[in-house]
Scaffold this active site. Sequence first.
Site, PDB file in Angstrom:
ATOM      1  N   ASP A   1       0.707  33.325  77.986  1.00 23.29           N
ATOM      2  CA  ASP A   1      -0.800  33.448  77.921  1.00 23.29           C
ATOM      3  C   ASP A   1      -1.126  33.153  79.908  1.00 23.29           C
ATOM      4  O   ASP A   1      -2.532  33.390  79.698  1.00 23.29           O
ATOM      5  CB  ASP A   1      -1.011  31.489  78.194  1.00 23.29           C
ATOM      6  N   TYR A   2      -0.107  33.411  80.745  1.00 29.31           N
ATOM      7  CA  TYR A   2       0.048  33.563  82.065  1.00 29.31           C
ATOM      8  C   TYR A   2       0.311  35.216  82.584  1.00 29.31           C
ATOM      9  O   TYR A   2       0.192  35.072  83.227  1.00 29.31           O
ATOM     10  CB  TYR A   2       0.179  32.324  83.066  1.00 29.31           C
TER      11      TYR A   2
ATOM     12  N   GLU B   1       1.467  35.464  88.936  1.00 37.39           N
ATOM     13  CA  GLU B   1       2.165  37.420  88.668  1.00 37.39           C
ATOM     14  C   GLU B   1       1.419  38.303  88.593  1.00 37.39           C
ATOM     15  O   GLU B   1       2.310  39.276  88.578  1.00 37.39           O
ATOM     16  CB  GLU B   1       1.236  36.509  87.013  1.00 37.39           C
TER      17      GLU B   1
ATOM     18  N   GLU C   1       9.010  32.121  88.349  1.00 37.44           N
ATOM     19  CA  GLU C   1       8.374  31.311  89.099  1.00 37.44           C
ATOM     20  C   GLU C   1       9.686  30.012  88.188  1.00 37.44           C
ATOM     21  O   GLU C   1       9.678  29.928  86.966  1.00 37.44           O
ATOM     22  CB  GLU C   1       6.606  30.512  88.044  1.00 37.44           C
TER      23      GLU C   1
ATOM     24  N   HIS D   1      -0.913  27.880  76.077  1.00 35.45           N
ATOM     25  CA  HIS D   1       0.680  27.606  76.496  1.00 35.45           C
ATOM     26  C   HIS D   1       1.439  27.909  74.741  1.00 35.45           C
ATOM     27  O   HIS D   1       1.947  27.754  74.027  1.00 35.45           O
ATOM     28  CB  HIS D   1       1.482  25.913  77.318  1.00 35.45           C
TER      29      HIS D   1
ATOM     30  N   PRO E   1      -2.908  37.767  84.611  1.00 33.09           N
ATOM     31  CA  PRO E   1      -3.295  38.053  85.755  1.00 33.09           C
ATOM     32  C   PRO E   1      -2.353  39.495  86.480  1.00 33.09           C
ATOM     33  O   PRO E   1      -2.773  40.019  87.050  1.00 33.09           O
ATOM     34  CB  PRO E   1      -2.713  37.212  87.206  1.00 33.09           C
TER      35      PRO E   1
ATOM     36  N   GLN F   1       6.301  32.820  82.964  1.00 33.41           N
ATOM     37  CA  GLN F   1       6.129  31.648  82.678  1.00 33.41           C
ATOM     38  C   GLN F   1       5.963  30.933  81.329  1.00 33.41           C
ATOM     39  O   GLN F   1       7.161  30.614  80.541  1.00 33.41           O
ATOM     40  CB  GLN F   1       6.056  30.688  83.861  1.00 33.41           C
ATOM     41  N   PHE F   2       4.835  31.551  80.740  1.00 31.76           N
ATOM     42  CA  PHE F   2       3.588  31.243  79.428  1.00 31.76           C
ATOM     43  C   PHE F   2       3.605  32.847  79.638  1.00 31.76           C
ATOM     44  O   PHE F   2       2.219  33.228  80.160  1.00 31.76           O
ATOM     45  CB  PHE F   2       3.042  30.078  79.440  1.00 31.76           C
TER      46      PHE F   2
END
Lengths: 335, 335, 429, 429
Positions: free
Chosen positions: A82-83, A57, A26, A126, A86, A79-80
């Site tokens: 934390d993501y 993701e 992303e 984040h 998924p 991107q982080f």
Amino acid sequence: MTMIQAINSALDVMMARDDAVVVMGEDVGFFGGVFRATAGLQKKYGTNRVFDTPITECGIMGVAIGMGAYGLRPVTEIQFADYIYPALDQLVSEAARLRYRSAGEYSAPLTIRSPFGGGIFGGQTHSQSPEGIFTHVSGLKTIIPSNPYDAKGLLISAIEDDDPTLFFEPKRLYNGPFHGHYDQPVASWAGHPASAVPDGHYRVPLGQAAVVREGMDVTILCYGTMVHVALNTIAEIGEVDAEIIDLRTLIPLDISTIERSVRKTGRCLIVHEATRTGGFGAELSALVQERCFYSLEAPVERATGFDTPYPHSLEWAYFPGPVRIREALKRILRD
Amino acid sequence: MTMIQAINSALDVMMARDDAVVVMGEDVGFFGGVFRATAGLQKKYGTNRVFDTPITECGIMGVAIGMGAYGLRPVTEIQFADYIYPALDQLVSEAARLRYRSAGEYSAPLTIRSPFGGGIFGGQTHSQSPEGIFTHVSGLKTIIPSNPYDAKGLLISAIEDDDPTLFFEPKRLYNGPFHGHYDQPVASWAGHPASAVPDGHYRVPLGQAAVVREGMDVTILCYGTMVHVALNTIAEIGEVDAEIIDLRTLIPLDISTIERSVRKTGRCLIVHEATRTGGFGAELSALVQERCFYSLEAPVERATGFDTPYPHSLEWAYFPGPVRIREALKRILRD
Amino acid sequence: MTRPIAPAAAPLSNRPPLELHVPQPAARPGEEADFSDITILAAGSAERPEIGAPAATFRDLAYGLIRVLDEDGAAVGPWNPDLAPETLRRVLRAMALTRAFDDRMFRAQRQGKTSFYMKSLGEEAVAVAAAFALDDDDMLFPSYRQQGLLIARDWSIEDMMNQIYSNRADRLKGRQMPIMYSVREKHFFSISGNLTTQYPQAVGWAMASAARGDTRIAAAWCGEGSTAEGDFHSACTFASVYRAPVILNVVNNQWAISSFSGFAGGDETTFAARGVGYGIASLRVDGNDPLAVYAATRWAAERARSNHGPTLIEHFTYRAEGHSTSDDPTAYRSGEEPESWPLGDPIRRLRDHLITIGEWDGEQHAAMDADVAGQVRAAQKTAEKNGILGHGLHHPMETMFEDVFADMPWHLKEQRKQMLDERRATGLE
Amino acid sequence: MTRPIAPAAAPLSNRPPLELHVPQPAARPGEEADFSDITILAAGSAERPEIGAPAATFRDLAYGLIRVLDEDGAAVGPWNPDLAPETLRRVLRAMALTRAFDDRMFRAQRQGKTSFYMKSLGEEAVAVAAAFALDDDDMLFPSYRQQGLLIARDWSIEDMMNQIYSNRADRLKGRQMPIMYSVREKHFFSISGNLTTQYPQAVGWAMASAARGDTRIAAAWCGEGSTAEGDFHSACTFASVYRAPVILNVVNNQWAISSFSGFAGGDETTFAARGVGYGIASLRVDGNDPLAVYAATRWAAERARSNHGPTLIEHFTYRAEGHSTSDDPTAYRSGEEPESWPLGDPIRRLRDHLITIGEWDGEQHAAMDADVAGQVRAAQKTAEKNGILGHGLHHPMETMFEDVFADMPWHLKEQRKQMLDERRATGLE
Ligand SMILES: Cc1ncc(C[n+]2csc(CCOP(=O)(O)OP(=O)(O)O)c2C)c(N)n1
Ligand SMILES: Cc1ncc(C[n+]2csc(CCOP(=O)(O)OP(=O)(O)O)c2C)c(N)n1
Ligand SMILES: [Mg+2]
Ligand SMILES: [Mg+2]
């Protein structure tokens, strides 16, 4: 170079050497990533090799696995960290299993880069350090650099590795080392020895820790941001002669460096930012006592993040900073 | 009752007592679940309260969270624990965080039931024990029963609990205890004391372990299927006086029962079926040595599944059976 | 604590209460099979767009049904692929071989020779005809019910049996449950136990092929139930965004274990319509019509190969057996359904067509049936010499630690030693 | 090891090589803004189906654009909601207050008073007009850019500011990043940092409401970029299967951080078309036309409340600011874009309409602007008395351990003690 520049350089070097390397994620294309890690790459290598993706993701991971099966060597950015959840099924059930379940017919030579860790007022989505989820999954390698030189050399090794590697980047270190004091001015990489990063290709091998400070009193096992916090805390305390080990790769772990050190010091402190329960520190603690039991003079301790989400405005009390380390050392060195 | 009947009974009792309880999942409605855990419930309580879902674990979890926010108390089934990963983001980032991030305005009173563990020739996608991923996530409770009586009482407590609970059901125990010998005839629950399950409502409290065998030589920490394997192995060995603790709830853990026992025996073996590295055994090992260091006479050991996927035809060599336990005990008791 | 549920809000107005709609299949056990809600369009009636036509110009095809073989066994309409009789006979034989193979392996499981099996009874055309329409080196990302792909690509059924038996000749070293094949040589991807994960992988493979200027395309299959997974969506999104040269097949066989297609959304629209949602070219095909499956796949392949992007194909078919050896379908659906499926049986339909055009007869068909049965029997005999599940002839236990990584790290080496020590301690090794 | 990539297969025939299509926005920094590919249909031209019409009968609406306000400020066509001027003025004021609030909080972040902020500049109608069209107790599952919902429901902006400052009056105890509100009192769900997770949650809430015979419905919002997440798909699938009384809003503001809508599939079809894929009623609306947003939302709400199931609404709008305080939009898009957006500004359009119908004038508008600015300023002053981020006035540190569970388990109690001991050791507590 800063750490972000070193990462960018590793990508650049590998894209130039091996046209199977592609970069996707992303906002990584035209914009060059929200942290600028991929800046300039699309311009240099074209949209066939560096491209933005839809915000999924799970899709990024699944598509990268397919590309890997074709013969490419995808480097994806989440991107982080934390993501990354998924993407977990594709990562755990697919990437990590593909070589095994096909008995070597197919493999997943992916590198998954992701900024992780807190200390930037990112709140609970984040700031996470989810490495402990991945180190439990057989078939995945997990790498965490603590400085620009290692970041580049380890990332190159990760990209060249034929198995899926997770490369967690301590975002608090992107632009300078962080010593654990929020209230002090932000440091820069300039002048730090590890900021001397060669322009070309070099490797820091996976599975090898670095002894960043030798010492006799206690072994401190750490990685990422916590390496700097530990070093600085020991410097501040002054009278503790700690041996500090930067693990660099969590899986595969450099167990012999750890054993050698703990046998020598007889004491061990594990430091990580991730929540405590079930974190990678638990595995380290178990391994150390399993293998060095008869050398231990005090319980192996853990100085970690607490078992709560990362709280936005209270992050300085959450973060395992100098005080938490100092208090733990006091206990360890007491007897 | 068998364990599957006890689980069915717990659901029945709770649906009758509290009309906020709803049951949902793949094939749980008309068919009553691939393992029959929800048999008869749709007929009794109607499709508004017991229904089949689309095959999307992420959707099941997200929808259940929304229902929970409305005021319902959803009990979802994930058909096999191996298929929980697509739901991970909803579970970790949402269910586990909702109370915290809304400072108590919203919560996720879900129970997630899922058959887990191997020993049924399910291969790598019908045999996993992923509990170690969830015990690392703050905000989740993890429960694992080892017999019909506990299964019913714990499931009732889980459903009544106002926080998200993971209820992993050792599928190898659904129809009878399993002692770890693949080559012996399948046992049945009939006659087992724990198969005497009251028809009505009762609770087995969360966070309380059970000492299933008292002993002086060594403490064995285990849960689920491994409770039976450990008990039987100790019976077979004869001369080891082990104290066997069935943890029942991993988070929150009954630390005082563990401490009391290890202080007494001075030795500890942890047994689980999940892969070793970063499994819940690592946390247990870390806790035991942190809190009982000065009582320990030998290293805390782990007898676990190996760090590979669960291999279909080789599962008897993968499974942490009687031999693995026996060999570990030999080492622990040596000195 | 059990606390009372928040009561339904007092209606603000005189509004009627809301109701939850929970789909119900037309028939349950003991009831008469009911397919009256299925509209069967006439063979030959669907238009056939140009290969490069924009997807927006033929959305109707997602709501129709492409059929070539009519009730009299004739091949009609613009989708008729005009295949040579020899090709038709090869398609027929591959379908028959698939069925014979399924039959035998299902029985082998019942005889305790392995742990599990899954048939494709009634759906053989979906896999076999597609394989014929693709190039041999196009990459296949199947679900667990497209064994017909391997058979149509002339892969060794003995090798497949070795996998099913997890025996010492199993190339997958006994690691995978039966039918989870992986055949790189035939460009057949490793089958996953996790539903729909292969979908974005196929798209990624196709994107890579496009990025490299290759000419090979990819195809993926999943069941209608599996379309609900998030992976389906990410695959369609990527396929649409990058116009990936991929064919996304949805095998709508009406059932997902015990759940009828309504629980995947089949009551509300077609599964081909899912593709329309992304602007992807979408076809809905009679999956029991081998010529229609062939024609649609061929069209999609040419479209992809000419850089016109992805196609989603819904194959409307029927799962005539239980989900697997683990379930009894009469526990959740009308026992008559398999026999009453209005679109017939793909093998019978192609046989009738060949007979109609004078290229086949009953005797030849019986001979072919006997022949494929013999072929399966012979292969089974050889395969069983290499062992059946649980009878000692398997890969060495220590192979369990291989292939977790390309190179074995120390902790796995230690665990391998531990396992071998354990076996030695018990006199097993 | 770096090993050479498998070379592209030698083409079997004289086939042209495949090509990867990577979407490109119409303009990048330094280039002229280009919206020529946007077709703007005339206000009033879209048909308005009956509330209970089957979704299959009006699929075209997913490809059109529902607009009420025409170029002359008149409200026209079947979607004109005929709102009372008093209501229109309230909508106008809520939009203006939202904008003033955004402006002030953005500046507060720039002044170092908090860590982060996100504006909804140019998209105020999407949230505000929807809030007016829903009942006050309908449940809202927003993304991070619908602050207008709270403002339209008359929630305290001071309370919102306390959250933004993570100060001692922040009801969320300083735990959440700025703008991640949670306001149960206003039936506004806790905002998540993880994209699209609220979508299936909204569907679940709506299903629960239906199962209980309630009359309240749910509504969810996500950005066009976020539609790519798997949660979007699972939400649509569940909504379709159970005909959930829910409104699924997609705010297509053309950008997702630096990625234009083409990377979510916007080049291939509309986002409203996603809904068509599931057989869900789908509307595409001019998101900068408050009356169109109101009318579409009202229609969808009535449809849901009469048990006709879900509606997906694409709001076609434009993100006139950067994504958040963390990015500079001129680094990835034409600097002229915000000004050239062909559908104008929602506040200006409603103002012009009110003036056109003689219910407003420039003076009143200026007075309103001054008034909302004053309201925001006053609230800010009070809020800042409770502290700004990082200046000491926050919740006690030990509150960090509350609400992880309903009851605090021993390990968190131990950690709380550890943390307090640490603070004491440093003389902080
Ligand atoms: C992620 C995941 N969830 C659940 C399952 C269990 N499961 C296996 S097959 C199946 C039904 C699939 O139905 P469908 O997609 O229609 O395919 P079919 O079996 O009809 O070919 C289910 C629920 C699984 N294998 N993976
Ligand atoms: C799961 C997840 N992945 C990535 C992100 C990072 N992220 C935050 S906002 C955003 C862009 C979203 O764009 P869009 O959905 O169009 O919403 P908009 O910001 O335009 O309102 C991204 C990628 C996230 N928050 N969550
Ligand atoms: Mg099916
Ligand atoms: Mg957007």
